[in-house]
Write a protein that holds these residues in place. Structure first.
Motif, PDB file in Angstrom:
ATOM      1  N   PRO A  50       0.834  -1.212   0.000  1.00  0.00           N
ATOM      2  CA  PRO A  50       0.000   0.000   0.000  1.00  0.00           C
ATOM      3  C   PRO A  50       0.862   1.254   0.000  1.00  0.00           C
ATOM      4  O   PRO A  50       1.962   1.250   0.573  1.00  0.00           O
ATOM      5  N   PRO A  51       0.415   2.327  -0.649  1.00  0.00           N
ATOM      6  CA  PRO A  51       1.185   3.558  -0.620  1.00  0.00           C
ATOM      7  C   PRO A  51       1.249   4.100   0.812  1.00  0.00           C
ATOM      8  O   PRO A  51       0.298   3.966   1.577  1.00  0.00           O
ATOM      9  N   SER A  52       2.358   4.700   1.159  1.00  0.00           N
ATOM     10  CA  SER A  52       2.562   5.245   2.502  1.00  0.00           C
ATOM     11  C   SER A  52       1.511   6.306   2.806  1.00  0.00           C
ATOM     12  O   SER A  52       1.244   7.186   1.991  1.00  0.00           O
ATOM     13  N   GLY A  53       0.896   6.215   3.985  1.00  0.00           N
ATOM     14  CA  GLY A  53      -0.107   7.182   4.399  1.00  0.00           C
ATOM     15  C   GLY A  53      -1.532   6.769   4.095  1.00  0.00           C
ATOM     16  O   GLY A  53      -2.457   7.538   4.323  1.00  0.00           O
ATOM     17  N   PHE A  54      -1.717   5.549   3.607  1.00  0.00           N
ATOM     18  CA  PHE A  54      -3.051   5.079   3.234  1.00  0.00           C
ATOM     19  C   PHE A  54      -3.300   3.675   3.762  1.00  0.00           C
ATOM     20  O   PHE A  54      -2.404   2.847   3.796  1.00  0.00           O
ATOM     21  N   LYS A  55      -4.554   3.426   4.161  1.00  0.00           N
ATOM     22  CA  LYS A  55      -4.972   2.098   4.600  1.00  0.00           C
ATOM     23  C   LYS A  55      -6.325   1.796   3.971  1.00  0.00           C
ATOM     24  O   LYS A  55      -7.285   2.515   4.214  1.00  0.00           O
ATOM     25  N   PRO A  56      -6.388   0.747   3.144  1.00  0.00           N
ATOM     26  CA  PRO A  56      -7.694   0.394   2.591  1.00  0.00           C
ATOM     27  C   PRO A  56      -8.554  -0.265   3.660  1.00  0.00           C
ATOM     28  O   PRO A  56      -8.051  -0.998   4.504  1.00  0.00           O
ATOM     29  N   LYS A  57      -9.839   0.027   3.660  1.00  0.00           N
ATOM     30  CA  LYS A  57     -10.780  -0.655   4.545  1.00  0.00           C
ATOM     31  C   LYS A  57     -11.354  -1.808   3.742  1.00  0.00           C
ATOM     32  O   LYS A  57     -11.863  -1.610   2.647  1.00  0.00           O
TER      33      LYS A  57
END
Length: 161
Positions: free
Chosen positions: A31-38
């Motif tokens: 995942p790109p840094s600073g993001f979290k998929p729900k």
């Protein structure tokens, strides 16, 4: 229901579904840094947690993006909005609509969810003040009844923020 929201509910094409499955796998692995998929079971709508970059006005603040994919993604841009409360930013309306050219006129099928998210994080990170767009109240009032940001004629004139 508006025409844009009605069309966004059509089933994904085989090309769109394959592309999104590939992008989702990449998100799970890297995942790109600073993001979290729900995690959801709906490939057509992603909810992504955005964490403000350190050293910026939005440092450690958390927001949520909703990404709705049209039937013909990636030939057509996804609809990307902040789930309220949206960050205070000169290009983000209180209803979550984002004034960013790559989401509309400058969309390219070569773009991915990751590249869109990184552009949004960059937009947030480069802001020098927390404020709503000058026309926020008028725009939000005109968007009642579920109007999609894709129905807006955006005027991209400010590249300083």
């Amino acid at each position: 229901m508006t025409s844009a929201s009605a069309s966004s509910r059509k089933a994904l094409s085989k090309i769109a579904a394959n592309r999104l499955q590939k992008e989702l796998l990449e998100w799970q692995v890297n995942p790109p840094s600073g993001f979290k998929p729900k995690v959801t079971d709906n490939l057509q709508r992603w909810v992504i947690e955005v964490i403000g970059a350190p050293g910026t006005l939005y440092s450690n603040e958390t927001y949520q993006l909703q990404v709705d994919f049209p039937e013909h993604y990636p030939m057509e841009a996804p609809q990307v909005v902040f789930i309220p409360p949206a960050p205070l930013h000169p290009h983000i309306y209180s209803n979550g609509h984002i004034c960013l050219d790559i989401l509309y006129d400058s969309w390219s099928p070569a773009m991915t969810v990751s590249s869109v998210c990184l552009s949004i994080l960059s937009m947030l990170s480069s802001s020098t003040e927390k404020q709503r767009p000058a026309d926020n109240d008028r725009y939000v009032k005109n968007c009642r009844n579920g109007r999609s940001p894709k129905e807006t004629r955006w005027w991209f004139h400010d590249d300083k923020v």
